[in-house]
Design a protein around this motif. Structure first.
Motif, PDB file in Angstrom:
ATOM      1  N   SER A  36       0.818  -1.211   0.000  1.00 21.70           N
ATOM      2  CA  SER A  36       0.000   0.000   0.000  1.00 21.70           C
ATOM      3  C   SER A  36       0.854   1.265   0.000  1.00 21.70           C
ATOM      4  O   SER A  36       1.895   1.332   0.656  1.00 21.70           O
ATOM      5  CB  SER A  36      -0.906   0.014   1.231  1.00 21.70           C
ATOM      6  OG  SER A  36      -1.617   1.234   1.305  1.00 21.70           O
ATOM      7  N   VAL A  37       0.376   2.268  -0.688  1.00 26.11           N
ATOM      8  CA  VAL A  37       1.023   3.578  -0.677  1.00 26.11           C
ATOM      9  C   VAL A  37       1.032   4.146   0.740  1.00 26.11           C
ATOM     10  O   VAL A  37       1.918   4.919   1.102  1.00 26.11           O
ATOM     11  CB  VAL A  37       0.345   4.529  -1.683  1.00 26.11           C
ATOM     12  CG1 VAL A  37      -1.058   4.906  -1.232  1.00 26.11           C
ATOM     13  CG2 VAL A  37       1.180   5.763  -1.945  1.00 26.11           C
ATOM     14  N   GLY A  57     -13.232   6.512  -5.725  1.00 27.33           N
ATOM     15  CA  GLY A  57     -12.975   5.159  -6.207  1.00 27.33           C
ATOM     16  C   GLY A  57     -11.494   4.871  -6.305  1.00 27.33           C
ATOM     17  O   GLY A  57     -10.674   5.778  -6.369  1.00 27.33           O
ATOM     18  N   GLY A  58     -11.147   3.609  -6.311  1.00 26.19           N
ATOM     19  CA  GLY A  58      -9.771   3.181  -6.511  1.00 26.19           C
ATOM     20  C   GLY A  58      -8.804   3.776  -5.499  1.00 26.19           C
ATOM     21  O   GLY A  58      -9.116   3.936  -4.323  1.00 26.19           O
ATOM     22  N   ILE A  59      -7.616   4.110  -5.963  1.00 24.31           N
ATOM     23  CA  ILE A  59      -6.578   4.668  -5.093  1.00 24.31           C
ATOM     24  C   ILE A  59      -7.019   5.999  -4.487  1.00 24.31           C
ATOM     25  O   ILE A  59      -6.631   6.349  -3.377  1.00 24.31           O
ATOM     26  CB  ILE A  59      -5.223   4.810  -5.842  1.00 24.31           C
ATOM     27  CG1 ILE A  59      -4.091   5.232  -4.890  1.00 24.31           C
ATOM     28  CG2 ILE A  59      -5.322   5.812  -6.978  1.00 24.31           C
ATOM     29  CD1 ILE A  59      -3.704   4.203  -3.880  1.00 24.31           C
ATOM     30  N   ASP A  60      -7.864   6.733  -5.196  1.00 25.72           N
ATOM     31  CA  ASP A  60      -8.324   8.015  -4.673  1.00 25.72           C
ATOM     32  C   ASP A  60      -9.199   7.850  -3.440  1.00 25.72           C
ATOM     33  O   ASP A  60      -9.171   8.687  -2.536  1.00 25.72           O
ATOM     34  CB  ASP A  60      -9.028   8.811  -5.767  1.00 25.72           C
ATOM     35  CG  ASP A  60      -8.046   9.215  -6.836  1.00 25.72           C
ATOM     36  OD1 ASP A  60      -7.037   9.855  -6.484  1.00 25.72           O
ATOM     37  OD2 ASP A  60      -8.260   8.872  -8.005  1.00 25.72           O
ATOM     38  N   ALA A  61      -9.964   6.777  -3.371  1.00 25.96           N
ATOM     39  CA  ALA A  61     -10.741   6.499  -2.163  1.00 25.96           C
ATOM     40  C   ALA A  61      -9.796   6.216  -0.991  1.00 25.96           C
ATOM     41  O   ALA A  61     -10.057   6.626   0.145  1.00 25.96           O
ATOM     42  CB  ALA A  61     -11.695   5.334  -2.396  1.00 25.96           C
ATOM     43  N   VAL A  62      -8.689   5.531  -1.278  1.00 24.03           N
ATOM     44  CA  VAL A  62      -7.673   5.286  -0.244  1.00 24.03           C
ATOM     45  C   VAL A  62      -7.116   6.623   0.250  1.00 24.03           C
ATOM     46  O   VAL A  62      -7.002   6.859   1.461  1.00 24.03           O
ATOM     47  CB  VAL A  62      -6.544   4.376  -0.785  1.00 24.03           C
ATOM     48  CG1 VAL A  62      -5.381   4.288   0.207  1.00 24.03           C
ATOM     49  CG2 VAL A  62      -7.086   2.996  -1.123  1.00 24.03           C
ATOM     50  N   LEU A  67      -6.069  10.779   4.041  1.00 26.65           N
ATOM     51  CA  LEU A  67      -5.753  12.205   4.118  1.00 26.65           C
ATOM     52  C   LEU A  67      -7.060  13.003   4.193  1.00 26.65           C
ATOM     53  O   LEU A  67      -7.550  13.506   3.179  1.00 26.65           O
ATOM     54  CB  LEU A  67      -4.940  12.629   2.885  1.00 26.65           C
ATOM     55  CG  LEU A  67      -3.644  11.853   2.642  1.00 26.65           C
ATOM     56  CD1 LEU A  67      -3.128  12.089   1.224  1.00 26.65           C
ATOM     57  CD2 LEU A  67      -2.601  12.215   3.681  1.00 26.65           C
ATOM     58  N   PRO A  68      -7.655  13.110   5.382  1.00 25.64           N
ATOM     59  CA  PRO A  68      -8.952  13.777   5.515  1.00 25.64           C
ATOM     60  C   PRO A  68      -8.953  15.182   4.891  1.00 25.64           C
ATOM     61  O   PRO A  68      -8.013  15.949   5.061  1.00 25.64           O
ATOM     62  CB  PRO A  68      -9.161  13.858   7.028  1.00 25.64           C
ATOM     63  CG  PRO A  68      -8.331  12.741   7.585  1.00 25.64           C
ATOM     64  CD  PRO A  68      -7.137  12.644   6.665  1.00 25.64           C
ATOM     65  N   GLY A  69     -10.006  15.458   4.127  1.00 20.05           N
ATOM     66  CA  GLY A  69     -10.159  16.759   3.498  1.00 20.05           C
ATOM     67  C   GLY A  69      -9.445  16.916   2.171  1.00 20.05           C
ATOM     68  O   GLY A  69      -9.550  17.963   1.532  1.00 20.05           O
TER      69      GLY A  69
END
Length: 185
Positions: A36-37, A57-62, A67-69
């Protein structure tokens, strides 16, 4: 550009890792991270989101959970540059994450709308990779420093290989072409 930062090619599965191994070969400043990144300590991460900056979705959901916000920051940064609220594929921008590590996120869309499937040619991945490299080489941080001074390590996931459906091999080939084009072989 011999002062390129450490490039960490991130893979959560073996097909992407194997494809990234070929990109890292012969590039002493690049390495493959299998996992994981979120396990990495890097200055910046790359988001291959969509032009609107929706990160669900995808990595952006991670990234959104980690990273809140960040989605709000990305969308505000896009709106500041593009009043229509869309960052075109082939452009990128750097946004502070609000975290100590990674301090920065580079948004480089691979698709216009959330959930789009990418063309099998990988043209969008190539455009996103070139945009990331241009931001690193020529961009400026909010304090006026060049991005390349504040970003010495950069994590790059597979561009368009999740939601976009691009094959790991095609992604890796297009990223390698962008690296060669902008940095030299």
């Amino acid at each position: 550009m011999t002062d390129f930062p450490e490039l960490v090619l991130v893979a959560v599965d073996e097909p992407m890792a194997a494809a990234w191994d070929g990109v890292a070969a012969g590039r002493p400043w690049a390495r493959v991270h299998r996992g994981s990144v979120t396990d990495l300590e890097v200055d910046a991460v790359v988001s291959p989101a969509n032009s609107a900056g929706a990160m669900r979705g995808g990595i952006d959901a991670v990234y959104s959970r980690w990273l809140p916000g960040i989605e709000d920051r990305v969308r505000a940064a896009i709106a500041a540059v593009h009043p229509d609220g869309e960052l075109p594929v082939g452009e990128a921008l750097i946004v502070p994450t609000g975290a100590a590590t990674p301090a920065w996120l580079i948004s480089a869309p691979t698709m216009r709308k959330p959930g789009e499937r990418l063309a099998p040619s990988g043209a969008a991945a190539a455009a996103a990779a070139r945009a990331v490299l241009r931001v690193w080489a020529l961009g400026e941080l909010p304090d006026g420093r060049p991005v390349r001074e504040g970003v010495r390590s950069l994590a790059l996931p597979g561009l368009g290989t999740g939601v976009g459906g691009l094959s790991p091999a095609t992604c890796a080939t297009r990223v390698a072409e962008a690296l060669d084009e902008l940095l030299g072989p």
